[in-house]
Enzyme design. Structure first.
Site, PDB file in Angstrom:
ATOM      1  N   TRP A 152      18.515  51.704   6.808  1.00 23.47           N
ATOM      2  CA  TRP A 152      19.597  51.752   7.556  1.00 23.47           C
ATOM      3  C   TRP A 152      19.280  51.385   9.073  1.00 23.47           C
ATOM      4  O   TRP A 152      20.115  51.041   9.608  1.00 23.47           O
ATOM      5  CB  TRP A 152      19.842  53.431   7.564  1.00 23.47           C
ATOM      6  CG  TRP A 152      20.103  54.011   6.033  1.00 23.47           C
ATOM      7  CD1 TRP A 152      19.398  54.765   5.387  1.00 23.47           C
ATOM      8  CD2 TRP A 152      21.237  53.438   5.416  1.00 23.47           C
ATOM      9  NE1 TRP A 152      20.049  54.825   4.137  1.00 23.47           N
ATOM     10  CE2 TRP A 152      21.049  53.882   3.980  1.00 23.47           C
ATOM     11  CE3 TRP A 152      22.086  52.435   5.469  1.00 23.47           C
ATOM     12  CZ2 TRP A 152      21.933  53.995   3.172  1.00 23.47           C
ATOM     13  CZ3 TRP A 152      23.021  52.274   4.507  1.00 23.47           C
ATOM     14  CH2 TRP A 152      22.759  52.991   3.186  1.00 23.47           C
ATOM     15  N   ASP A 209      21.312  57.417  14.607  1.00 22.87           N
ATOM     16  CA  ASP A 209      21.662  57.692  13.253  1.00 22.87           C
ATOM     17  C   ASP A 209      21.252  59.155  12.844  1.00 22.87           C
ATOM     18  O   ASP A 209      19.965  59.232  12.645  1.00 22.87           O
ATOM     19  CB  ASP A 209      21.472  56.558  12.363  1.00 22.87           C
ATOM     20  CG  ASP A 209      22.084  56.821  11.011  1.00 22.87           C
ATOM     21  OD1 ASP A 209      22.533  57.911  10.612  1.00 22.87           O
ATOM     22  OD2 ASP A 209      21.871  55.787  10.195  1.00 22.87           O
ATOM     23  N   LYS A 267      25.607  63.986   3.501  1.00 22.64           N
ATOM     24  CA  LYS A 267      24.104  64.539   3.117  1.00 22.64           C
ATOM     25  C   LYS A 267      24.148  65.988   3.509  1.00 22.64           C
ATOM     26  O   LYS A 267      23.510  66.594   2.821  1.00 22.64           O
ATOM     27  CB  LYS A 267      23.131  63.840   3.875  1.00 22.64           C
ATOM     28  CG  LYS A 267      22.948  62.464   3.212  1.00 22.64           C
ATOM     29  CD  LYS A 267      23.190  61.185   3.764  1.00 22.64           C
ATOM     30  CE  LYS A 267      23.100  59.748   2.962  1.00 22.64           C
ATOM     31  NZ  LYS A 267      23.293  58.562   3.630  1.00 22.64           N
TER      32      LYS A 267
HETATM   33  C1  LIG Z   1      23.314  57.489   3.716  1.00 28.42           C
HETATM   34  C2  LIG Z   1      23.002  56.742   5.128  1.00 28.42           C
HETATM   35  C3  LIG Z   1      23.741  55.623   5.888  1.00 28.42           C
HETATM   36  C4  LIG Z   1      25.005  55.213   5.063  1.00 28.42           C
HETATM   37  O1  LIG Z   1      25.918  56.049   5.311  1.00 28.42           O
HETATM   38  P1  LIG Z   1      27.427  55.631   4.548  1.00 28.42           P
HETATM   39  O2  LIG Z   1      28.125  56.740   5.046  1.00 28.42           O
HETATM   40  O3  LIG Z   1      27.211  55.446   3.311  1.00 28.42           O
HETATM   41  O4  LIG Z   1      27.791  54.462   5.389  1.00 28.42           O
HETATM   42  C5  LIG Z   1      23.322  55.317   7.137  1.00 28.42           C
HETATM   43  N1  LIG Z   1      22.222  55.913   7.447  1.00 28.42           N
HETATM   44  C6  LIG Z   1      21.473  56.878   7.039  1.00 28.42           C
HETATM   45  C7  LIG Z   1      20.363  57.534   7.945  1.00 28.42           C
HETATM   46  C8  LIG Z   1      21.793  57.406   5.746  1.00 28.42           C
HETATM   47  O5  LIG Z   1      21.114  58.123   5.307  1.00 28.42           O
END
Ligand SMILES: *Cc1c(COP(=O)(O)O)cnc(C)c1O
Length: 361
Positions: A102, A172, A196
């Site tokens: 990511w 993020d 999540k």
């Molecule tokens: C799941 C995840 C993403 C991607 O998220 P989307 O909502 O599917 O775009 C990005 N960064 C992290 C750390 C993730 O766990």
């Protein structure tokens, strides 16, 4: 009715309390005679839902007043482009630490818009650690510094934030938001896909310091400009109404049932410790991450034998522990143990793993 223990990395387990409340309110939300799904986002009753959700998020995370909370769509992945479009507007430079897929995607996307530097990477060891960072190596005049705080696929987390000085730190938080308290004021911006730890897929939450808003590049699509959403209280267009409602219920659960973010963190640490303690004494299973960088949300582990891994995943699924298969780049297993995974789920998993180990010694 039989519910499984769901260790999916996302979309992931939700608190039963939330699902039950949503079910109760499905046909008639608090006397409105309609489901939240059917409501106009401009209605008074929906206004209460979205404002209530924001207020609870602010309270739970202790978000300072000079930060805006935005309810967006497009996933964390859209933020990989939205961030440079809005923030890479001074020198056009930004710094990145590559701690997983990511983090790397955020970097690759931002590269389309400016001069991006990799300050450090842990790719050499399949992202099993968080690289040590030397602030002297950071770009002094960067527009921002980007990290992925908790690395969902690899199971690492930063225990110390990079000291970026006046350069806004952007993180993020997709897989660790609401798992333990963080000091929002240390960041220029944080963001997370909701699926999540906050609710269902379809909602992306961004928390941005006010002075970073309103400087988007001219070519920025209206929907990709943070200011559009700030000026319209996340209602420039139809927001993901139902996902926001569920996020509000998750926050209610976290506060009223769990007892707040400190309690949530205690519980999460206890859950992770239980699994790590088992892994550390096991002769069959072992964790893949260096001890000092272990995540309390995503715990990858292996037996070291692919066939044995497969056998375990299959046996676990049959016993009601689902989605334990590791990410294809790591192999083995991964237990994502987000907020909504009950302690009992970890206890039962550890018991099951112990039994499997004895039978396969
Ligand atoms: C799941 C995840 C993403 C991607 O998220 P989307 O909502 O599917 O775009 C990005 N960064 C992290 C750390 C993730 O766990």
């Amino acid at each position: 009715m039989k519910r499984v223990y769901n260790f999916s990395a996302g979309p992931s387990v939700l608190p039963e309390w939330v699902l039950q409340k949503a079910a109760e309110e499905m046909l008639d939300y608090q006397g409105s005679g309609q489901s939240v799904m059917e409501m106009s986002h401009r209605s008074k009753v929906y206004e209460g839902i979205i404002q209530g959700c924001e207020a609870l998020l602010r309270k739970t995370m202790n978000i300072p007043d000079n930060y805006k909370v935005l309810f967006l769509q497009g996933g964390a992945s859209s933020q990989f482009a939205m961030i440079p479009l809005n923030l890479m507007n001074g020198t056009g430079k930004a710094d990145f630490v590559l701690t997983g897929q990511w983090a790397k995607k955020a970097y690759s996307e931002a590269k389309k818009y400016g001069e991006c530097r990799v300050i450090a990477s842990s790719e050499d060891k399949v992202y099993t650690y968080i690289p040590k960072l030397d602030p002297a190596s950071f770009t002094k005049d960067a527009d921002y510094f980007h990290i992925c705080l908790n690395n969902t696929i690899y199971g690492t987390v930063y225990h110390e934030l990079p000291q970026t000085g006046n350069v806004p730190l952007i993180a993020d938080l997709s897989s660790c938001i609401l798992s333990e308290p963080i000091d929002v004021s240390k960041f220029g911006m944080v963001y997370a896909g909701a699926q999540k730890n906050m609710g269902p897929a379809g909602l992306t939450v961004a928390i941005i310091r006010e002075d970073l808003i309103g400087h988007a590049r001219e070519i920025t699509p209206t929907m990709f400009d943070y200011k559009t959403h700030v000026d319209n209280d996340s209602m420039y267009n139809t927001p993901p109404t139902y996902a926001i409602y569920i996020c509000g219920l998750v926050l209610e659960w976290l506060n009223d049932v769990v007892g707040g973010l400190d309690k949530m963190a205690q519980r999460n640490r206890a859950k992770a410790a239980m699994l790590y303690e088992f892994l550390d004494q096991s002769k069959l299973f072992r964790g893949t991450v260096v001890k000092e960088d272990r995540s309390i949300m995503n715990i990858p582990f292996v037996t070291g034998d692919e066939e044995m891994d497969k056998k375990f995943v299959k046996a676990a699924e049959a016993a009601g522990f689902v989605n334990l298969k590791g990410h294809r780049t790591v192999g083995g297993m991964r237990a994502s143990i987000y907020n909504a995974m009950p302690i009992q789920g970890i206890q039962d998993l550890v018991d099951f793993m112990g039994k499997f180990e004895k039978e396969n010694a």
